[in-house]
Design a protein around this motif. Structure first.
Motif, PDB file in Angstrom:
ATOM      1  N   SER A 101       0.816  -1.218   0.000  1.00  0.00           N
ATOM      2  CA  SER A 101       0.000   0.000   0.000  1.00  0.00           C
ATOM      3  C   SER A 101       0.849   1.268   0.000  1.00  0.00           C
ATOM      4  O   SER A 101       0.440   2.292  -0.546  1.00  0.00           O
ATOM      5  N   LEU A 102       2.014   1.224   0.619  1.00  0.00           N
ATOM      6  CA  LEU A 102       2.858   2.422   0.644  1.00  0.00           C
ATOM      7  C   LEU A 102       3.431   2.735  -0.739  1.00  0.00           C
ATOM      8  O   LEU A 102       3.498   3.893  -1.146  1.00  0.00           O
ATOM      9  N   VAL A 103       3.842   1.707  -1.448  1.00  0.00           N
ATOM     10  CA  VAL A 103       4.430   1.924  -2.784  1.00  0.00           C
ATOM     11  C   VAL A 103       3.330   2.047  -3.833  1.00  0.00           C
ATOM     12  O   VAL A 103       3.434   2.868  -4.753  1.00  0.00           O
TER      13      VAL A 103
ATOM     14  N   LEU C  77       1.731   1.692  10.222  1.00  0.00           N
ATOM     15  CA  LEU C  77       1.798   3.109   9.848  1.00  0.00           C
ATOM     16  C   LEU C  77       1.972   3.979  11.086  1.00  0.00           C
ATOM     17  O   LEU C  77       2.714   4.970  11.065  1.00  0.00           O
ATOM     18  N   ASP C  78       1.288   3.616  12.185  1.00  0.00           N
ATOM     19  CA  ASP C  78       1.424   4.377  13.436  1.00  0.00           C
ATOM     20  C   ASP C  78       2.847   4.305  13.977  1.00  0.00           C
ATOM     21  O   ASP C  78       3.336   5.262  14.595  1.00  0.00           O
ATOM     22  N   LYS C  79       3.501   3.160  13.786  1.00  0.00           N
ATOM     23  CA  LYS C  79       4.880   3.048  14.252  1.00  0.00           C
ATOM     24  C   LYS C  79       5.833   3.864  13.372  1.00  0.00           C
ATOM     25  O   LYS C  79       6.749   4.511  13.879  1.00  0.00           O
ATOM     26  N   ALA C  94      -0.791  16.146  12.508  1.00  0.00           N
ATOM     27  CA  ALA C  94       0.243  16.144  11.463  1.00  0.00           C
ATOM     28  C   ALA C  94       0.515  14.734  10.950  1.00  0.00           C
ATOM     29  O   ALA C  94       0.705  14.534   9.735  1.00  0.00           O
ATOM     30  N   ALA C  95       0.528  13.742  11.843  1.00  0.00           N
ATOM     31  CA  ALA C  95       0.797  12.365  11.406  1.00  0.00           C
ATOM     32  C   ALA C  95      -0.233  11.912  10.366  1.00  0.00           C
ATOM     33  O   ALA C  95       0.112  11.213   9.402  1.00  0.00           O
ATOM     34  N   ALA C  96      -1.477  12.323  10.553  1.00  0.00           N
ATOM     35  CA  ALA C  96      -2.532  11.943   9.603  1.00  0.00           C
ATOM     36  C   ALA C  96      -2.253  12.543   8.218  1.00  0.00           C
ATOM     37  O   ALA C  96      -2.481  11.904   7.189  1.00  0.00           O
ATOM     38  N   HIS C  97      -1.744  13.783   8.189  1.00  0.00           N
ATOM     39  CA  HIS C  97      -1.386  14.402   6.906  1.00  0.00           C
ATOM     40  C   HIS C  97      -0.265  13.617   6.217  1.00  0.00           C
ATOM     41  O   HIS C  97      -0.292  13.411   5.005  1.00  0.00           O
ATOM     42  N   VAL C  98       0.720  13.198   6.995  1.00  0.00           N
ATOM     43  CA  VAL C  98       1.845  12.464   6.405  1.00  0.00           C
ATOM     44  C   VAL C  98       1.375  11.133   5.826  1.00  0.00           C
ATOM     45  O   VAL C  98       1.689  10.776   4.684  1.00  0.00           O
ATOM     46  N   LYS C  99       0.573  10.405   6.607  1.00  0.00           N
ATOM     47  CA  LYS C  99       0.062   9.115   6.125  1.00  0.00           C
ATOM     48  C   LYS C  99      -0.782   9.294   4.867  1.00  0.00           C
ATOM     49  O   LYS C  99      -0.765   8.448   3.973  1.00  0.00           O
ATOM     50  N   SER C 100      -1.528  10.389   4.820  1.00  0.00           N
ATOM     51  CA  SER C 100      -2.368  10.663   3.657  1.00  0.00           C
ATOM     52  C   SER C 100      -1.511  10.727   2.385  1.00  0.00           C
ATOM     53  O   SER C 100      -1.858  10.149   1.348  1.00  0.00           O
ATOM     54  N   SER C 101      -0.374  11.409   2.463  1.00  0.00           N
ATOM     55  CA  SER C 101       0.501  11.506   1.284  1.00  0.00           C
ATOM     56  C   SER C 101       1.230  10.194   0.997  1.00  0.00           C
ATOM     57  O   SER C 101       1.516   9.887  -0.159  1.00  0.00           O
ATOM     58  N   LEU C 102       1.550   9.432   2.025  1.00  0.00           N
ATOM     59  CA  LEU C 102       2.258   8.165   1.798  1.00  0.00           C
ATOM     60  C   LEU C 102       1.350   7.129   1.126  1.00  0.00           C
ATOM     61  O   LEU C 102       1.779   6.402   0.239  1.00  0.00           O
ATOM     62  N   GLU C 128      -8.894   6.074   6.859  1.00  0.00           N
ATOM     63  CA  GLU C 128      -9.093   7.205   7.776  1.00  0.00           C
ATOM     64  C   GLU C 128      -7.868   7.322   8.678  1.00  0.00           C
ATOM     65  O   GLU C 128      -7.427   6.319   9.259  1.00  0.00           O
ATOM     66  N   PHE C 129      -7.315   8.534   8.794  1.00  0.00           N
ATOM     67  CA  PHE C 129      -6.162   8.727   9.677  1.00  0.00           C
ATOM     68  C   PHE C 129      -6.423   9.781  10.757  1.00  0.00           C
ATOM     69  O   PHE C 129      -5.550  10.049  11.573  1.00  0.00           O
TER      70      PHE C 129
END
Lengths: 147, 147, 147
Positions: A101-103, C77-79, C94-102, C128-129
């Motif tokens: 999912s990340l890639v 993802l949380d780790k 902020a972590a939710a924004h980062v995961k959204s882009s990843l 959902e993040f």
């Protein structure tokens, strides 16, 4: 390499490629195979979609000039998403699902004058995260020219 | 901003944008530049493809209302994929290659009634992971209307 | 489920789906909803674009046969991107924004003979993040058949 049967002309066909991976984590340059599909389609301007129908693999674009780039990428992904962790998935390949999912399961590449538009250093890689296995890649080329 | 020459009308052209980045890790909001390309295309309904032809950069969609969001993102990516690690790639920018594949080389945005369909907080960002450099972004707008 | 109004036929419409999430981090299988949109479009060969107009959510393709797969993914993802860190974004997400882009704001799925072309284990998930919230997903189906 085989073609799904349907009643449309080439432009609506999906091409199925086969990729054999050689390790648990592996990256295989499939740019040449994709170029062949684009050439065979005879489409001059449009898009080439590359789709991986697996949940422990992915497709990405990166550098192949130095084979250390894909090697470093697989190492960095293993550090960020360790193979052994507090996963609950019984098959033991949860990390491979996360990396998938990340890639991401697909890339799109622009086509102009019959050529894939890739940067100087860009190649398309199939990414294996739970190999070695024999995998499939679906490729669909579509024209952006009207009528 | 220049246009690749080809024999098609605007709909089959690829627009090339230039982006100057200011640091090793940087995020530049390119939404305005993309809106201009869409407007110039005169396409009312369809898709806008944004493609980065580099292997140490990427493109993503995220929030620009608070400049801390892109800053936090670059910080979090640096922690997940450290610049210095056991990389073998001699150029020293292996982390930038990894981030490029994690964030991705392209985004697609829907177009309706001539407008980019983005959420209230969404902007399109060019992501630099090995700057500062002058970079290229390719944009192709295509109609989804038949005939 | 509602439809943006425009002057085109179905092929140029964007379908808006609503997804309710149940926790800060959550993954909801939306494959069935997407299949309904494809069926209703009556498009036989083409592409289905799924787009999330949010900056703290995403969309991905992964396995749903074992519910531990999405659970492990959210944990991993949380780790990799911890909720609490040296972020500057005042909203605290902020972590939710980062995961959204990843993970990414969109996926594309091929359509053949009126069906979504997904691998045996593939489902489309809304990610959902920063929930729980009521979220939107935009779906656009487009034909690849000429004229």
């Amino acid at each position: 390499m085989e073609t799904f049967s349907n009643k449309q002309g080439w432009k609506d066909r999906i091409k199925k490629l086969t990729v054999k991976t050689g390790a648990r984590s592996d990256m295989i340059d499939i740019t040449g195979m994709i170029r062949s599909v684009v050439r065979e389609s005879n489409i001059q301007n449009g898009f080439c979609y590359v789709f991986v129908p697996h949940t422990t693999a992915a497709v990405t674009i990166n550098e192949n000039a130095d084979p250390d780039v894909p090697r470093d990428m697989l190492m960095a992904l293993d550090k960020a998403i360790p193979w052994h962790d507090q996963y609950r998935h019984q098959e033991g390949n949860a990390a491979a699902h996360v990396k998938s999912s990340l890639v991401g399961a697909s890339v799109v590449v622009l086509i102009e004058d019959g050529n894939l538009i890739l940067g100087t250093w860009q190649s398309v890689f199939f990414c294996e995260f739970d190999g070695p296995r024999t995998r499939e890649v679906l490729v669909k080329v579509t024209s952006s020219e009207q009528g």
